[in-house]
Design a protein around this motif. Structure first.
Motif, PDB file in Angstrom:
ATOM      1  N   GLU A 144      99.230  73.585  29.476  1.00  0.00           N
ATOM      2  CA  GLU A 144      99.393  72.232  28.938  1.00  0.00           C
ATOM      3  C   GLU A 144     100.424  71.437  29.739  1.00  0.00           C
ATOM      4  OE1 GLU A 144     100.405  72.947  24.910  1.00  0.00           O
ATOM      5  OE2 GLU A 144      98.394  73.690  24.364  1.00  0.00           O
ATOM      6  N   ASN A 168      99.322  68.047  31.469  1.00  0.00           N
ATOM      7  CA  ASN A 168      99.866  66.835  30.852  1.00  0.00           C
ATOM      8  C   ASN A 168     101.097  66.286  31.562  1.00  0.00           C
ATOM      9  OD1 ASN A 168      97.920  66.753  28.777  1.00  0.00           O
ATOM     10  ND2 ASN A 168      99.071  68.235  27.562  1.00  0.00           N
ATOM     11  N   ARG A 169     101.778  67.131  32.349  1.00  0.00           N
ATOM     12  CA  ARG A 169     102.977  66.664  33.050  1.00  0.00           C
ATOM     13  C   ARG A 169     102.736  66.555  34.556  1.00  0.00           C
ATOM     14  NH1 ARG A 169     107.833  70.178  30.069  1.00  0.00           N
ATOM     15  NH2 ARG A 169     107.384  69.473  27.931  1.00  0.00           N
ATOM     16  N   LYS A 228      99.317  64.654  35.336  1.00  0.00           N
ATOM     17  CA  LYS A 228      99.439  63.292  34.803  1.00  0.00           C
ATOM     18  C   LYS A 228     100.452  62.481  35.588  1.00  0.00           C
ATOM     19  CE  LYS A 228      98.635  60.079  31.659  1.00  0.00           C
ATOM     20  NZ  LYS A 228      97.338  59.365  31.603  1.00  0.00           N
ATOM     21  N   ARG A 234      89.113  58.855  38.224  1.00  0.00           N
ATOM     22  CA  ARG A 234      89.214  59.331  36.833  1.00  0.00           C
ATOM     23  C   ARG A 234      88.085  60.300  36.516  1.00  0.00           C
ATOM     24  NH1 ARG A 234      86.646  57.713  32.194  1.00  0.00           N
ATOM     25  NH2 ARG A 234      87.706  58.288  30.221  1.00  0.00           N
ATOM     26  N   ALA A 261      93.241  70.455  27.319  1.00  0.00           N
ATOM     27  CA  ALA A 261      94.004  69.214  27.463  1.00  0.00           C
ATOM     28  C   ALA A 261      93.121  68.185  28.152  1.00  0.00           C
ATOM     29  CB  ALA A 261      95.275  69.462  28.281  1.00  0.00           C
ATOM     30  N   GLN A 262      93.082  66.990  27.606  1.00  0.00           N
ATOM     31  CA  GLN A 262      92.237  65.921  28.136  1.00  0.00           C
ATOM     32  C   GLN A 262      93.039  64.634  28.286  1.00  0.00           C
ATOM     33  OE1 GLN A 262      89.129  65.965  25.136  1.00  0.00           O
ATOM     34  NE2 GLN A 262      87.884  67.353  26.353  1.00  0.00           N
ATOM     35  N   PRO A 263      93.964  64.608  29.253  1.00  0.00           N
ATOM     36  CA  PRO A 263      94.822  63.425  29.395  1.00  0.00           C
ATOM     37  C   PRO A 263      94.072  62.163  29.793  1.00  0.00           C
ATOM     38  CG  PRO A 263      95.082  64.886  31.279  1.00  0.00           C
ATOM     39  CD  PRO A 263      94.240  65.619  30.286  1.00  0.00           C
ATOM     40  N   TYR A 264      92.863  62.316  30.338  1.00  0.00           N
ATOM     41  CA  TYR A 264      92.102  61.158  30.785  1.00  0.00           C
ATOM     42  C   TYR A 264      90.845  60.925  29.931  1.00  0.00           C
ATOM     43  CZ  TYR A 264      95.071  62.147  34.787  1.00  0.00           C
ATOM     44  OH  TYR A 264      96.154  62.428  35.582  1.00  0.00           O
TER      45      TYR A 264
END
Length: 394
Positions: free
Chosen positions: A346, A350-351, A354, A365, A388-391
């Motif tokens: 994660e 996410n970090r 991202k 994207r 995790a789906q940040p986009y």
């Protein structure tokens, strides 16, 4: 300046010749400045506003610098040279305001970059223990101080222009080399680690190979297996703690170190063999000669980091770093450990990802979503992690 056959009676010839040197000076300084700008961009988290500002400042400063150099060269007047075989173009006068303006703009630009770097340090990285961050700031400060000292005499006399440009490029090159050195100075076990991290130092490569063979003989009876992998990995960790004052062993390197030790067995043992033992001769073919052994068969199934947990369990250690020089290894509670694979996953998505691509659009994207999906379908999904789906989704 370029050839003793130049006709000093023709100032245009001398101006053309000196223009090559002037343009080379500006380009050399510009490339060295680009290192400073890229360093600041990386430290800032690669935000949109700072990217736009750095682009604009770099373009405006370098364009103005080129104009100042051009105006200075156009203002030069030449006289017959007392040493025509050494200095065919002999300038006797020129407008000193232009080189002063040139170096003044460079210093103003570097001062602004330094101030923004210090601001980001205080507000974003003041609690960071990363050795890479320390190298960024240490080299940046040395870079600024050295160039500030050299720019003052260069602005007053053209005699110091060439030394200033040379030092400019040397310091930028050293900054890059220090980052690269830190990158592969961590706990490489074998040539396979060295190749992953781009290690080119021949002495280190031979040393890694000797350790690999020595531990295989001592703990594996002439083979590299999980027992050898555990002892060799532990020895490298202890050596790094004792010799590397900025040693850092946190996620994701904390995970990949053990995975790489296991990968050597999983990927390079002949696929027809049921034993998980790699002969030294086969290891030498892979790591030293970069070839497959004669008659080699690859594994009949996908391979990964099977065995990494066994390597870790032989000598457990929490993620951490040397916080105050050698032998000051301190656990880092902010880093995921081997029991927290999903936390590492994660944080990576996410970090890390991202921060590299904060607001992608269009094809970028779409490709990020697809590749993160492929990434999740491997080990993260097997470990029961939540995707995790940040986009978002397609």
């Amino acid at each position: 300046m370029l050839s003793p056959d130049l006709n000093v009676a023709n100032p245009n010839t001398c101006m053309i010749a000196n223009s090559f040197g002037g343009v080379a000076s500006v380009l050399g300084v510009a490339m060295a400045e680009a290192v400073l700008f890229l360093r600041l961009y990386a430290l800032s988290g690669q935000g949109t506003w700072i990217r736009v500002w750095l682009y604009l400042q770099f373009f405006l400063v370098q364009t103005a610098s080129l104009a100042m150099v051009g105006l200075f060269l156009a203002s030069l007047e030449y006289a017959p040279s007392p040493f025509p075989n050494l200095i065919p173009c002999f300038p006797v006068s020129g407008e000193p305001v232009f080189p002063t303006a040139f170096f003044g703009m460079i210093m103003a630009s570097e001062t602004l970059v330094l101030l923004v770097t210090l601001y980001i340090t205080v507000n974003k990285h003041r609690r960071s223990r990363s050795p890479l961050i320390n190298i960024f700031y240490r080299d940046g400060l040395i870079y600024f101080v050295a160039l500030a000292v050299l720019s003052v005499p260069a602005a007053c006399s053209t005699l110091f222009v060439v030394p200033q440009r040379v030092i400019h490029c040397i310091l930028a090159g050293r900054a890059i080399l220090h980052l690269r050195e830190q990158n592969f100075s961590q706990i490489c076990v074998s040539q396979v680690d060295a190749s992953i991290f781009g290690e080119q130092n021949q002495h280190r490569r031979r040393s890694r190979n000797r350790h690999f063979i020595d531990f295989s003989n001592r703990f594996g009876g002439g083979y590299y297996n999980l027992t050898v992998a555990a002892e060799l990995r532990w020895a490298r960790i202890q050596q790094s703690i004792a010799t590397n004052p900025t040693f850092s062993f946190v996620a994701p390197r904390y995970f990949t170190a053990y995975a790489e030790s296991a990968l050597i067995i999983n990927a390079f043992v002949d696929g027809r063999k049921t034993s998980r033992h790699l002969p030294i001769a086969d290891a030498t073919a892979f790591f030293k000669d970069n070839r497959f052994p004669q008659g080699f068969f690859r594994a009949p199934q996908p391979v990964g980091n099977d065995g990494a947990a066994q390597i870790f369990s032989a000598h457990p250690i929490l993620p951490g770093s040397n916080v105050n020089g050698v032998n000051t290894y301190t656990p880092d509670a902010n880093s995921a450990n081997l029991a927290q694979f999903c936390v590492m996953y994660e944080n990576f998505v996410n970090r890390t990802v991202k921060s590299l691509y904060p607001n992608p659009t269009g094809a970028l994207r779409r490709n990020l979503i697809l590749n993160l999906r492929y990434f999740f379908s491997g080990q993260p999904s097997k470990a029961g992690c939540t995707e995790a789906q940040p986009y978002g989704q397609l």
